[in-house]
Motif scaffolding. Sequence first.
Motif, PDB file in Angstrom:
ATOM      1  N   ILE A 198     -25.970 -35.626  23.139  1.00  0.00           N
ATOM      2  CA  ILE A 198     -27.583 -36.449  23.139  1.00  0.00           C
ATOM      3  C   ILE A 198     -28.441 -35.810  22.432  1.00  0.00           C
ATOM      4  CG2 ILE A 198     -28.911 -37.805  24.636  1.00  0.00           C
ATOM      5  CD1 ILE A 198     -26.667 -38.285  26.516  1.00  0.00           C
ATOM      6  N   SER A 199     -29.110 -36.403  21.458  1.00  0.00           N
ATOM      7  CA  SER A 199     -30.132 -35.583  20.678  1.00  0.00           C
ATOM      8  C   SER A 199     -30.883 -36.975  20.136  1.00  0.00           C
ATOM      9  CB  SER A 199     -29.784 -34.554  19.922  1.00  0.00           C
ATOM     10  OG  SER A 199     -28.791 -34.962  19.005  1.00  0.00           O
ATOM     11  N   GLN A 200     -32.019 -36.679  19.357  1.00  0.00           N
ATOM     12  CA  GLN A 200     -32.552 -37.507  18.355  1.00  0.00           C
ATOM     13  C   GLN A 200     -31.810 -37.497  16.722  1.00  0.00           C
ATOM     14  OE1 GLN A 200     -36.743 -36.727  18.891  1.00  0.00           O
ATOM     15  NE2 GLN A 200     -37.056 -38.448  20.449  1.00  0.00           N
ATOM     16  N   ARG A 201     -31.934 -38.817  16.442  1.00  0.00           N
ATOM     17  CA  ARG A 201     -31.375 -38.925  14.993  1.00  0.00           C
ATOM     18  C   ARG A 201     -32.354 -39.963  14.484  1.00  0.00           C
ATOM     19  NH1 ARG A 201     -25.287 -39.596  12.733  1.00  0.00           N
ATOM     20  NH2 ARG A 201     -25.400 -37.380  12.647  1.00  0.00           N
ATOM     21  N   ASP A 202     -33.007 -39.684  13.427  1.00  0.00           N
ATOM     22  CA  ASP A 202     -33.935 -40.757  12.924  1.00  0.00           C
ATOM     23  C   ASP A 202     -35.057 -41.164  14.002  1.00  0.00           C
ATOM     24  OD1 ASP A 202     -32.571 -40.484  10.392  1.00  0.00           O
ATOM     25  OD2 ASP A 202     -31.121 -42.036  10.850  1.00  0.00           O
ATOM     26  N   GLY A 203     -35.195 -40.489  14.608  1.00  0.00           N
ATOM     27  CA  GLY A 203     -36.393 -40.906  15.687  1.00  0.00           C
ATOM     28  C   GLY A 203     -35.963 -41.521  16.881  1.00  0.00           C
ATOM     29  N   LYS A 204     -34.743 -41.578  17.086  1.00  0.00           N
ATOM     30  CA  LYS A 204     -34.012 -42.416  18.060  1.00  0.00           C
ATOM     31  C   LYS A 204     -33.073 -41.490  18.693  1.00  0.00           C
ATOM     32  CE  LYS A 204     -34.282 -46.729  15.296  1.00  0.00           C
ATOM     33  NZ  LYS A 204     -33.453 -47.885  14.860  1.00  0.00           N
ATOM     34  N   LEU A 205     -33.034 -41.608  20.225  1.00  0.00           N
ATOM     35  CA  LEU A 205     -32.186 -40.993  21.120  1.00  0.00           C
ATOM     36  C   LEU A 205     -30.733 -41.487  20.797  1.00  0.00           C
ATOM     37  CD1 LEU A 205     -32.615 -38.639  22.994  1.00  0.00           C
ATOM     38  CD2 LEU A 205     -32.436 -40.293  24.917  1.00  0.00           C
ATOM     39  N   CYS A 206     -29.803 -40.686  20.726  1.00  0.00           N
ATOM     40  CA  CYS A 206     -28.291 -41.185  20.426  1.00  0.00           C
ATOM     41  C   CYS A 206     -27.467 -40.511  21.055  1.00  0.00           C
ATOM     42  CB  CYS A 206     -28.127 -41.111  18.677  1.00  0.00           C
ATOM     43  SG  CYS A 206     -29.107 -42.090  17.784  1.00  0.00           S
ATOM     44  N   LEU A 207     -26.347 -40.794  21.548  1.00  0.00           N
ATOM     45  CA  LEU A 207     -25.084 -40.340  21.987  1.00  0.00           C
ATOM     46  C   LEU A 207     -24.249 -39.998  20.656  1.00  0.00           C
ATOM     47  CD1 LEU A 207     -23.303 -39.200  24.414  1.00  0.00           C
ATOM     48  CD2 LEU A 207     -22.505 -41.603  24.337  1.00  0.00           C
ATOM     49  N   MET A 208     -23.816 -38.842  20.594  1.00  0.00           N
ATOM     50  CA  MET A 208     -22.812 -38.421  19.349  1.00  0.00           C
ATOM     51  C   MET A 208     -21.829 -37.730  19.654  1.00  0.00           C
ATOM     52  SD  MET A 208     -25.843 -37.665  16.680  1.00  0.00           S
ATOM     53  CE  MET A 208     -26.841 -36.828  17.793  1.00  0.00           C
ATOM     54  N   PHE A 209     -20.343 -37.922  19.124  1.00  0.00           N
ATOM     55  CA  PHE A 209     -19.303 -37.164  19.063  1.00  0.00           C
ATOM     56  C   PHE A 209     -18.840 -37.040  17.606  1.00  0.00           C
ATOM     57  CE2 PHE A 209     -18.076 -41.320  20.451  1.00  0.00           C
ATOM     58  CZ  PHE A 209     -17.230 -41.662  19.671  1.00  0.00           C
ATOM     59  N   ARG A 210     -17.853 -35.927  17.591  1.00  0.00           N
ATOM     60  CA  ARG A 210     -17.182 -35.756  16.046  1.00  0.00           C
ATOM     61  C   ARG A 210     -15.778 -35.931  15.935  1.00  0.00           C
ATOM     62  NH1 ARG A 210     -18.558 -30.403  13.598  1.00  0.00           N
ATOM     63  NH2 ARG A 210     -20.506 -31.239  13.076  1.00  0.00           N
ATOM     64  N   VAL A 211     -15.287 -36.359  15.063  1.00  0.00           N
ATOM     65  CA  VAL A 211     -13.847 -36.925  14.755  1.00  0.00           C
ATOM     66  C   VAL A 211     -13.465 -36.382  13.521  1.00  0.00           C
ATOM     67  CG1 VAL A 211     -13.930 -39.071  16.085  1.00  0.00           C
ATOM     68  CG2 VAL A 211     -14.175 -39.066  13.849  1.00  0.00           C
ATOM     69  N   GLY A 212     -12.207 -36.159  13.321  1.00  0.00           N
ATOM     70  CA  GLY A 212     -11.680 -35.540  12.025  1.00  0.00           C
ATOM     71  C   GLY A 212     -10.296 -35.754  11.917  1.00  0.00           C
ATOM     72  N   ASN A 213      -9.748 -35.554  10.771  1.00  0.00           N
ATOM     73  CA  ASN A 213      -8.492 -35.599  10.173  1.00  0.00           C
ATOM     74  C   ASN A 213      -7.968 -34.270   9.716  1.00  0.00           C
ATOM     75  OD1 ASN A 213      -5.865 -36.701   9.586  1.00  0.00           O
ATOM     76  ND2 ASN A 213      -6.760 -38.000   8.028  1.00  0.00           N
ATOM     77  N   LEU A 214      -6.830 -33.597  10.176  1.00  0.00           N
ATOM     78  CA  LEU A 214      -6.233 -32.421   9.784  1.00  0.00           C
ATOM     79  C   LEU A 214      -5.440 -32.698   8.678  1.00  0.00           C
ATOM     80  CD1 LEU A 214      -5.610 -30.563  13.204  1.00  0.00           C
ATOM     81  CD2 LEU A 214      -7.502 -30.736  11.715  1.00  0.00           C
ATOM     82  N   ARG A 215      -4.826 -33.742   8.329  1.00  0.00           N
ATOM     83  CA  ARG A 215      -3.794 -34.043   7.391  1.00  0.00           C
ATOM     84  C   ARG A 215      -4.565 -34.606   6.040  1.00  0.00           C
ATOM     85  NH1 ARG A 215       1.538 -33.771   8.331  1.00  0.00           N
ATOM     86  NH2 ARG A 215       2.030 -33.947  10.676  1.00  0.00           N
ATOM     87  N   ASN A 216      -4.074 -34.469   4.815  1.00  0.00           N
ATOM     88  CA  ASN A 216      -4.385 -35.044   3.771  1.00  0.00           C
ATOM     89  C   ASN A 216      -4.139 -36.346   3.680  1.00  0.00           C
ATOM     90  OD1 ASN A 216      -5.570 -32.255   2.909  1.00  0.00           O
ATOM     91  ND2 ASN A 216      -3.477 -31.845   1.850  1.00  0.00           N
ATOM     92  N   SER A 217      -3.222 -36.847   4.195  1.00  0.00           N
ATOM     93  CA  SER A 217      -2.977 -38.366   4.227  1.00  0.00           C
ATOM     94  C   SER A 217      -3.872 -39.152   4.737  1.00  0.00           C
ATOM     95  CB  SER A 217      -1.425 -38.459   4.734  1.00  0.00           C
ATOM     96  OG  SER A 217      -1.456 -38.128   5.783  1.00  0.00           O
ATOM     97  N   HIS A 218      -4.474 -40.331   4.268  1.00  0.00           N
ATOM     98  CA  HIS A 218      -5.601 -40.809   4.850  1.00  0.00           C
ATOM     99  C   HIS A 218      -5.255 -41.931   6.058  1.00  0.00           C
ATOM    100  CE1 HIS A 218      -7.786 -38.939   1.854  1.00  0.00           C
ATOM    101  NE2 HIS A 218      -7.257 -39.868   0.760  1.00  0.00           N
TER     102      HIS A 218
END
Length: 503
Positions: A198-218
């Motif tokens: 939880i931190s500020q982004r563009d002046g607004k407080l936001c809840l954030m998490f990260r996602v990723g894809n390990l394969r080259n296929s989409h």
Amino acid sequence: MKVDGREGMSALRRKFGEDYQVVNTSRGTTYTAPAKKKRQRFVEKNGRCNVQHGNLGGETSRYLSDLFTTLVDLKWRWNLLIFILTYTIAWLVMASMWWIIAYIRGDLNQGHDATYTPCVANVYNFPSAFLFFIETEATIGYGYRYITEKCPEGIILFLFQSLLGSIVDAFLIGCMFIKMSQPKKRAETLMFSQDAVISQRDGKLCLMFRVGNLRNSHMVSAQIRCKLIKSRQTPEGEFLPLDQCELDVGFGTGADQLFLVSPLTICHEINPKSPFFDLSQRSLMSEQFEIVVILEGIVETTGMTCQARTSYTEDEVLWGHRFLPVMSLEEGFFRVDYSQFHATFEVPTPPYSVKEYEEKMSLPSPVPTPPLGDIRGRRERVFSVDCIDTIEERAGRLPSKLQRMSSGKDELQRRVLRMSSHNSEKACSTGDLPLKLQRISSVPNHGEGEERLQLKALKVSAEPMTQSTGDLQQKIPIAPSPGPRPENNLPAKLRKMNSDRLT
């Protein structure tokens, strides 16, 4: 005493639970509280839902009505066991039927007679009947054992064997193929960050998490959704232990539709519509909730829909943190460093909630802003008083005799400035006052022996003037005095000093 101690221990355990232990030391008996237990999760980090169904009663028959899905949902060890047992039993049963036909017809005793035509040539015992079934089922056809035309029951059994074998093959092989190509395994190569921030982004407080894809296929048409699972009580008194609330991650703007080529940071803006509207850094320590993240998409290679899940509890939400960047530009391509995928760093973040911030912003200012007219009037008064202070300071630098002589003239200037500060409605300095002054002849005061200046006429005009205080002093006309001037009675040295000051 020992009985009382055991009773006290049992009472404490009944009150606080079995996790509280009694520790005996030389100083006496002390009680230590255990560490905080790991809270039960609704969805595990690997996406498995921690829910078990029990007391189904007669509803278990529904599993048999959908036997194919039931077999696919089973674990691999049970699938392999069913696969092996099904084929083994089918082979033994069909081989036994061929042996029974040969036994009933008497082919087992006359198998070596060249003039006798058996139902199945060269079948003398059960192993030979079993080999004949395997050759028929697998379409191997060595040519040594074969069925003859003089056995109608053998022909019927041959047709039944072909149909049953095709059904069993299609069912079991299809089950195994679906089990191996299940899109659930594709979800193993979709990553979620270990913690949410939880931190500020563009002046607004936001809840954030990260996602990723390990394969080259989409992942085609990848879409992400978030659910907040938290217990609550309705106004009617109903208690909801696992109430599900939707978290907006960009439904209206299309931000929930992901182009998952590189790791992305998913953002939930905390606003008045968010369930985290009143969440602060302090209240986060006492809250109990779970955020379930669901990522869906179509596997590009198989065309099957894949779903990956994870969850974040309140202990896995870091206040005032931000994810480290993982993208870097190399020669001709972009490189993703997955070693920093879960890494975060602290950033300055307000510890209060969005609700508290908006309440502070909505409060009226303790010092009201005066109207424009009041500002102008106050500015005039301040300027006028400043000029008065300047005059008094200049007069204080003179000798005592000259101060007494110039007191009447300075008093006149101070009166004029004070009158202008109260009556003027224009934002101007003392030098800009619209004043026209005249000085009359000075009359000696026999009672005090000092010169007194009298104000003959004071006229205030509305036309603006841009004259300084020095110009105002020079522009004042002085009427000639009919009698002898008091300055002539002064010593020469004082007259020179007075003349220098007036000039």
